[in-house]
Design a protein around this motif. Structure first.
Motif, PDB file in Angstrom:
ATOM      1  N   VAL A   1       0.875  -1.178   0.000  1.00 30.78           N
ATOM      2  CA  VAL A   1       0.000   0.000   0.000  1.00 30.78           C
ATOM      3  C   VAL A   1       0.911   1.227   0.000  1.00 30.78           C
ATOM      4  O   VAL A   1       1.723   1.397   0.915  1.00 30.78           O
ATOM      5  N   ILE A   2       0.778   2.070  -0.997  1.00 30.72           N
ATOM      6  CA  ILE A   2       1.609   3.285  -1.038  1.00 30.72           C
ATOM      7  C   ILE A   2       0.860   4.402  -0.321  1.00 30.72           C
ATOM      8  O   ILE A   2      -0.272   4.753  -0.683  1.00 30.72           O
ATOM      9  N   GLY A   3       1.491   4.925   0.723  1.00 28.18           N
ATOM     10  CA  GLY A   3       0.856   5.981   1.516  1.00 28.18           C
ATOM     11  C   GLY A   3       1.726   6.290   2.719  1.00 28.18           C
ATOM     12  O   GLY A   3       2.635   5.518   3.044  1.00 28.18           O
ATOM     13  N   SER A   4       1.450   7.396   3.385  1.00 30.37           N
ATOM     14  CA  SER A   4       2.285   7.791   4.525  1.00 30.37           C
ATOM     15  C   SER A   4       1.721   7.265   5.847  1.00 30.37           C
ATOM     16  O   SER A   4       0.521   7.007   5.958  1.00 30.37           O
ATOM     17  N   LYS A   5       2.621   7.170   6.816  1.00 26.41           N
ATOM     18  CA  LYS A   5       2.280   6.540   8.098  1.00 26.41           C
ATOM     19  C   LYS A   5       1.197   7.289   8.886  1.00 26.41           C
ATOM     20  O   LYS A   5       0.500   6.697   9.695  1.00 26.41           O
ATOM     21  N   ASN A   6       1.113   8.616   8.702  1.00 24.20           N
ATOM     22  CA  ASN A   6       0.108   9.388   9.457  1.00 24.20           C
ATOM     23  C   ASN A   6      -1.224   9.520   8.701  1.00 24.20           C
ATOM     24  O   ASN A   6      -2.096  10.278   9.114  1.00 24.20           O
ATOM     25  N   SER A   7      -1.381   8.791   7.616  1.00 24.13           N
ATOM     26  CA  SER A   7      -2.600   8.895   6.807  1.00 24.13           C
ATOM     27  C   SER A   7      -3.619   7.835   7.220  1.00 24.13           C
ATOM     28  O   SER A   7      -3.350   6.633   7.126  1.00 24.13           O
ATOM     29  N   SER A   8      -4.769   8.284   7.662  1.00 25.43           N
ATOM     30  CA  SER A   8      -5.793   7.359   8.137  1.00 25.43           C
ATOM     31  C   SER A   8      -6.252   6.410   7.024  1.00 25.43           C
ATOM     32  O   SER A   8      -6.288   5.192   7.205  1.00 25.43           O
ATOM     33  N   ASN A   9      -6.563   6.967   5.861  1.00 24.55           N
ATOM     34  CA  ASN A   9      -7.093   6.082   4.811  1.00 24.55           C
ATOM     35  C   ASN A   9      -6.035   5.101   4.331  1.00 24.55           C
ATOM     36  O   ASN A   9      -6.345   3.968   3.977  1.00 24.55           O
ATOM     37  N   SER A  10      -4.753   5.496   4.361  1.00 26.83           N
ATOM     38  CA  SER A  10      -3.664   4.582   3.969  1.00 26.83           C
ATOM     39  C   SER A  10      -3.577   3.437   4.971  1.00 26.83           C
ATOM     40  O   SER A  10      -3.457   2.261   4.585  1.00 26.83           O
ATOM     41  N   ASN A  11      -3.626   3.786   6.251  1.00 25.48           N
ATOM     42  CA  ASN A  11      -3.552   2.755   7.303  1.00 25.48           C
ATOM     43  C   ASN A  11      -4.709   1.776   7.224  1.00 25.48           C
ATOM     44  O   ASN A  11      -4.544   0.590   7.478  1.00 25.48           O
ATOM     45  N   ARG A  12      -5.897   2.293   6.870  1.00 26.78           N
ATOM     46  CA  ARG A  12      -7.068   1.399   6.780  1.00 26.78           C
ATOM     47  C   ARG A  12      -6.882   0.391   5.647  1.00 26.78           C
ATOM     48  O   ARG A  12      -7.292  -0.759   5.747  1.00 26.78           O
ATOM     49  N   LEU A  13      -6.234   0.821   4.543  1.00 22.42           N
ATOM     50  CA  LEU A  13      -6.002  -0.101   3.421  1.00 22.42           C
ATOM     51  C   LEU A  13      -5.009  -1.186   3.825  1.00 22.42           C
ATOM     52  O   LEU A  13      -5.215  -2.365   3.528  1.00 22.42           O
ATOM     53  N   ALA A  14      -3.945  -0.780   4.544  1.00 19.70           N
ATOM     54  CA  ALA A  14      -2.938  -1.754   4.976  1.00 19.70           C
ATOM     55  C   ALA A  14      -3.547  -2.733   5.987  1.00 19.70           C
ATOM     56  O   ALA A  14      -3.315  -3.944   5.923  1.00 19.70           O
ATOM     57  N   GLU A  15      -4.358  -2.188   6.874  1.00 19.83           N
ATOM     58  CA  GLU A  15      -5.039  -3.001   7.895  1.00 19.83           C
ATOM     59  C   GLU A  15      -5.931  -4.049   7.217  1.00 19.83           C
ATOM     60  O   GLU A  15      -5.919  -5.231   7.582  1.00 19.83           O
ATOM     61  N   LEU A  16      -6.647  -3.604   6.197  1.00 17.40           N
ATOM     62  CA  LEU A  16      -7.560  -4.496   5.471  1.00 17.40           C
ATOM     63  C   LEU A  16      -6.778  -5.615   4.777  1.00 17.40           C
ATOM     64  O   LEU A  16      -7.174  -6.788   4.831  1.00 17.40           O
ATOM     65  N   GLY A  17      -5.660  -5.237   4.133  1.00 10.44           N
ATOM     66  CA  GLY A  17      -4.821  -6.241   3.469  1.00 10.44           C
ATOM     67  C   GLY A  17      -4.407  -7.319   4.468  1.00 10.44           C
ATOM     68  O   GLY A  17      -4.514  -8.512   4.197  1.00 10.44           O
ATOM     69  N   LYS A  18      -3.968  -6.882   5.647  1.00 11.87           N
ATOM     70  CA  LYS A  18      -3.524  -7.834   6.686  1.00 11.87           C
ATOM     71  C   LYS A  18      -4.696  -8.702   7.146  1.00 11.87           C
ATOM     72  O   LYS A  18      -4.538  -9.899   7.360  1.00 11.87           O
ATOM     73  N   GLU A  19      -5.867  -8.069   7.296  1.00 13.97           N
ATOM     74  CA  GLU A  19      -7.051  -8.833   7.751  1.00 13.97           C
ATOM     75  C   GLU A  19      -7.422  -9.953   6.785  1.00 13.97           C
ATOM     76  O   GLU A  19      -7.960 -10.977   7.185  1.00 13.97           O
ATOM     77  N   THR A  20      -7.140  -9.744   5.494  1.00 18.72           N
ATOM     78  CA  THR A  20      -7.466 -10.792   4.515  1.00 18.72           C
ATOM     79  C   THR A  20      -6.466 -11.950   4.610  1.00 18.72           C
ATOM     80  O   THR A  20      -6.609 -12.948   3.911  1.00 18.72           O
ATOM     81  N   GLY A  21      -5.428 -11.767   5.419  1.00 18.78           N
ATOM     82  CA  GLY A  21      -4.441 -12.845   5.612  1.00 18.78           C
ATOM     83  C   GLY A  21      -3.225 -12.689   4.723  1.00 18.78           C
ATOM     84  O   GLY A  21      -2.291 -13.491   4.803  1.00 18.78           O
ATOM     85  N   LYS A  22      -3.233 -11.664   3.883  1.00 18.48           N
ATOM     86  CA  LYS A  22      -2.090 -11.483   2.974  1.00 18.48           C
ATOM     87  C   LYS A  22      -0.989 -10.644   3.624  1.00 18.48           C
ATOM     88  O   LYS A  22      -1.295  -9.704   4.381  1.00 18.48           O
ATOM     89  N   PHE A  23       0.262 -10.983   3.322  1.00 21.31           N
ATOM     90  CA  PHE A  23       1.389 -10.175   3.803  1.00 21.31           C
ATOM     91  C   PHE A  23       1.209  -8.782   3.196  1.00 21.31           C
ATOM     92  O   PHE A  23       1.133  -8.634   1.970  1.00 21.31           O
ATOM     93  N   THR A  24       1.084  -7.763   4.044  1.00 27.20           N
ATOM     94  CA  THR A  24       0.808  -6.408   3.555  1.00 27.20           C
ATOM     95  C   THR A  24       1.741  -5.415   4.237  1.00 27.20           C
ATOM     96  O   THR A  24       1.982  -5.509   5.443  1.00 27.20           O
ATOM     97  N   ARG A  25       2.257  -4.464   3.464  1.00 27.47           N
ATOM     98  CA  ARG A  25       3.092  -3.412   4.045  1.00 27.47           C
ATOM     99  C   ARG A  25       2.675  -2.047   3.509  1.00 27.47           C
ATOM    100  O   ARG A  25       2.339  -1.916   2.332  1.00 27.47           O
ATOM    101  N   LEU A  26       2.697  -1.052   4.412  1.00 31.71           N
ATOM    102  CA  LEU A  26       2.449   0.336   4.020  1.00 31.71           C
ATOM    103  C   LEU A  26       3.807   0.947   3.712  1.00 31.71           C
ATOM    104  O   LEU A  26       4.699   0.938   4.561  1.00 31.71           O
ATOM    105  N   ILE A  27       3.971   1.443   2.486  1.00 39.78           N
ATOM    106  CA  ILE A  27       5.281   2.013   2.111  1.00 39.78           C
ATOM    107  C   ILE A  27       5.108   3.451   1.630  1.00 39.78           C
ATOM    108  O   ILE A  27       4.129   3.790   0.974  1.00 39.78           O
ATOM    109  N   ASN A  28       6.111   4.273   1.962  1.00 37.57           N
ATOM    110  CA  ASN A  28       6.124   5.654   1.487  1.00 37.57           C
ATOM    111  C   ASN A  28       6.494   5.724   0.018  1.00 37.57           C
ATOM    112  O   ASN A  28       5.963   6.535  -0.727  1.00 37.57           O
ATOM    113  N   SER A  29       7.462   4.873  -0.341  1.00 35.74           N
ATOM    114  CA  SER A  29       7.934   4.840  -1.735  1.00 35.74           C
ATOM    115  C   SER A  29       8.663   3.516  -1.957  1.00 35.74           C
ATOM    116  O   SER A  29       8.798   2.715  -1.027  1.00 35.74           O
ATOM    117  N   PHE A  30       9.200   3.340  -3.186  1.00 39.54           N
ATOM    118  CA  PHE A  30       9.906   2.088  -3.525  1.00 39.54           C
ATOM    119  C   PHE A  30      11.086   1.829  -2.584  1.00 39.54           C
ATOM    120  O   PHE A  30      11.480   0.698  -2.355  1.00 39.54           O
TER     121      PHE A  30
END
Ligand code: 10D
Ligand code: SF4
Length: 323
Positions: free
Chosen positions: A219-248
């Motif tokens: 998930v590309i997004g910054s650590k203080n972004s609520s909507n970014s965190n919700r996407l990363a949280e959702l990815g993890k909830e589905t059981g998939k390895f998920t990471r929130l990244i600022n950039s490559f």
């Protein structure tokens, strides 16, 4: 190695409008532009604006009198507006119209003496701005973050009660909190669904779909972004390895071991350039041409405030007269 890109992803209409307001203001006013709080929660966007001379502040007291101030897309409390007026600042409001809609609802409830429950994350600027629409002389606004908070909540008059929500919450968690609220306070009124916006909803739906195909999710997004965190949280909830990244730069090669499908999404405040850089980086490691997932098409556009257009027109008129 294959790359799958979600649709929709990246900038929402509110973020595009906020950035357009700043860009226009920079062109029109030849003075320093101050922005109250990060315009949107994305490091890349903020650094780019800083390089253009924009100054970010948390407090209105940090801005010299008679300056230009832009309120961030997350919105501000009434108190902050009053402070800015007292300092005779020129105010440009980049609050997303969908956040503004929630403000109007809270303000209306406050005027009618209806107590309000806000579902949101404590300390988030949108939550502070929304709480700050309620005049406590008329009643009270309560913040709940969980079902537990609902269970522990007591209000003065449960027959005159309203609820609103932050715009970037988890769809599923919020639904459960609303159910708990309705069970506890059967007379509570509120929006038909919730105030979670179209962009948050569509990006969460897309990540859920992505999780059915991808082996890992970035998930590309910054650590203080609520909507970014919700996407990363959702990815993890589905059981998939998920990471929130600022950039490559944040990608670790060990994440990619034995991975066939890399799922990529970008939050509502993450620019497409960051997606392109991630793709280019993965291709240096041998990834194929990316596959675009089919998803909901977004057509929403928010216009910039008339004030900016008016100034533009006045300047254009002056230019024409000078020609
Ligand atoms: O933290 P957040 O998701 O609320 O904000 P961000 O700036 O990351 O994204 C745009 C969303 C806004 C301004 C809230 F509506
Ligand atoms: Fe507006 Fe939704 Fe974007 Fe927030 S995420 S700025 S509410 S469109």
């Amino acid at each position: 190695m294959n790359i799958i890109l979600t649709n929709p992803r990246g900038f929402c209409a509110g973020v595009k409008r906020a950035i357009a307001i700043v860009e226009n203001a920079l062109k029109i006013y030849k003075k320093t532009i101050y922005i109250r709080h990060e315009l949107v929660h994305n490091q890349y966007v903020i650094n780019a604006l800083r390089q253009k001379g924009v100054i970010f502040v948390e407090k209105i007291s940090q801005i010299p009198d008679y300056s230009i101030v832009i309120f961030s897309a997350h919105g501000v409390s009434k108190k902050i507006v009053e402070e800015a007026i007292k300092k005779k600042l020129i105010i440009l409001n980049a609050t997303c119209p969908l956040v503004e809609k929630v403000h109007i609802e809270v303000s209306r409830s406050s005027k009618k003496g209806i107590e309000t429950i806000l579902i949101g994350h404590k300390g988030h600027p949108e939550v502070e701005g929304t709480i700050g629409q309620y005049n406590n002389k008329n009643g009270k606004i309560y913040l709940v973050e969980s079902i537990e908070d609902v269970n522990n909540l007591s209000v003065k008059n449960n027959k005159k009660l309203n609820f609103v929500t932050q715009t970037t919450l988890s769809i599923t968690k919020t639904k459960n909190i609303i159910t708990a609220l309705k069970n506890k306070f059967p007379k509570i009124s509120g929006p038909n669904k919730e105030d979670i916006c179209y962009a948050t909803t569509n990006r969460q739906i897309a990540v859920r779909k992505l999780s059915q195909i991808a082996d890992i999710i970035l998930v590309i997004g910054s650590k203080n972004s609520s909507n970014s965190n919700r996407l990363a949280e959702l990815g993890k909830e589905t059981g998939k390895f998920t990471r929130l990244i600022n950039s490559f730069v944040d990608i670790k090669k060990k994440w990619l071991k034995n991975v066939n499908y890399i799922g990529i999404t970008a939050s509502a405040s993450a620019p497409e350039i960051l997606v392109i850089e991630v793709i280019q980086y993965l291709q240096t490691l041998g990834a194929n041409k990316p596959i675009e997932m089919i998803g909901i098409r977004e057509k929403k556009i928010f216009k910039i405030p008339k004030k900016l257009l008016q100034v533009k027109n006045i300047l254009n008129d002056m230019d024409e007269k000078n020609e």
